[in-house]
Scaffold this motif. Structure first.
Motif, PDB file in Angstrom:
ATOM      1  N   THR A 107      -0.180   5.876   4.818  1.00 18.94           N
ATOM      2  CA  THR A 107      -0.624   4.852   3.887  1.00 18.94           C
ATOM      3  C   THR A 107       0.231   4.914   2.630  1.00 18.94           C
ATOM      4  OG1 THR A 107      -2.528   3.921   2.710  1.00 18.94           O
ATOM      5  CG2 THR A 107      -2.363   6.324   2.776  1.00 18.94           C
TER       6      THR A 107
ATOM      7  N   ARG B 164      -2.635   1.835  -0.862  1.00 18.38           N
ATOM      8  CA  ARG B 164      -2.926   0.465  -1.303  1.00 18.38           C
ATOM      9  C   ARG B 164      -3.885  -0.147  -0.292  1.00 18.38           C
ATOM     10  NH1 ARG B 164       1.886  -2.786  -1.706  1.00 18.38           N
ATOM     11  NH2 ARG B 164       2.880  -1.432  -0.210  1.00 18.38           N
ATOM     12  N   GLU B 165      -3.441  -1.137   0.486  1.00 25.15           N
ATOM     13  CA  GLU B 165      -4.352  -1.823   1.411  1.00 25.15           C
ATOM     14  C   GLU B 165      -4.196  -1.413   2.860  1.00 25.15           C
ATOM     15  OE1 GLU B 165      -4.189  -6.055   0.844  1.00 25.15           O
ATOM     16  OE2 GLU B 165      -4.171  -5.850  -1.330  1.00 25.15           O
ATOM     17  N   VAL B 166      -3.015  -0.947   3.268  1.00 24.87           N
ATOM     18  CA  VAL B 166      -2.736  -0.718   4.688  1.00 24.87           C
ATOM     19  C   VAL B 166      -2.693   0.768   5.015  1.00 24.87           C
ATOM     20  CG1 VAL B 166      -1.046  -1.061   6.541  1.00 24.87           C
ATOM     21  CG2 VAL B 166      -1.450  -2.885   4.870  1.00 24.87           C
ATOM     22  N   THR B 167      -3.393   1.132   6.081  1.00 22.45           N
ATOM     23  CA  THR B 167      -3.290   2.459   6.690  1.00 22.45           C
ATOM     24  C   THR B 167      -3.012   2.205   8.162  1.00 22.45           C
ATOM     25  OG1 THR B 167      -4.849   3.441   5.125  1.00 22.45           O
ATOM     26  CG2 THR B 167      -4.522   4.601   7.202  1.00 22.45           C
TER      27      THR B 167
ATOM     28  N   ASP C  42       4.414  -2.235   3.386  1.00 22.90           N
ATOM     29  CA  ASP C  42       2.946  -2.171   3.442  1.00 22.90           C
ATOM     30  C   ASP C  42       2.413  -0.762   3.220  1.00 22.90           C
ATOM     31  OD1 ASP C  42       2.919  -4.907   4.107  1.00 22.90           O
ATOM     32  OD2 ASP C  42       2.945  -4.463   6.257  1.00 22.90           O
TER      33      ASP C  42
END
Length: 101
Positions: free
Chosen positions: A16, A19-22, A43
């Motif tokens: 990750t 932030r928003e993406v894993t 990302d």
């Protein structure tokens, strides 16, 4: 920040950029890698953190100058600044939060 193990050993990782993406990161034996779920490197990159390796260009001296230091801090998401007499390799920073067993 901890110094990373480099290169990352072959295997499957959960990554990750906090932030928003894993997503998953698969590193092959030959060093190629692929992100899962259609994710892009951006990302999963932690934008405030980045790194570059500066090495001497052919026949040049590679030393930080005051001009280089004045370019810090670098804006999140931007590439690291160039330095006269140096080759530069930029690195993205992402967090490995899991390793497949």
């Amino acid at each position: 920040m901890e110094k990373p193990d480099f290169p990352l050993p072959a295997g499957k990782y959960l990554v990750t950029g906090a932030r928003e993406v894993t997503t998953s990161l698969t590193v092959s034996e030959n060093g190629t890698w692929q992100l899962g779920d259609g994710a892009k490197l951006y990302d999963v990159t932690h934008l405030p953190c980045r790194s570059a390796r500066y090495t001497p260009a052919s026949g040049a001296t590679c030393k930080p100058t005051q001009d280089l230091e004045l370019q810090f801090p670098v804006v999140p998401g931007a590439v690291m600044p160039p330095q006269a007499g140096c080759n530069k390799q930029d690195y993205a920073v992402l967090f490995v939060i899991g390793v497949a067993a």
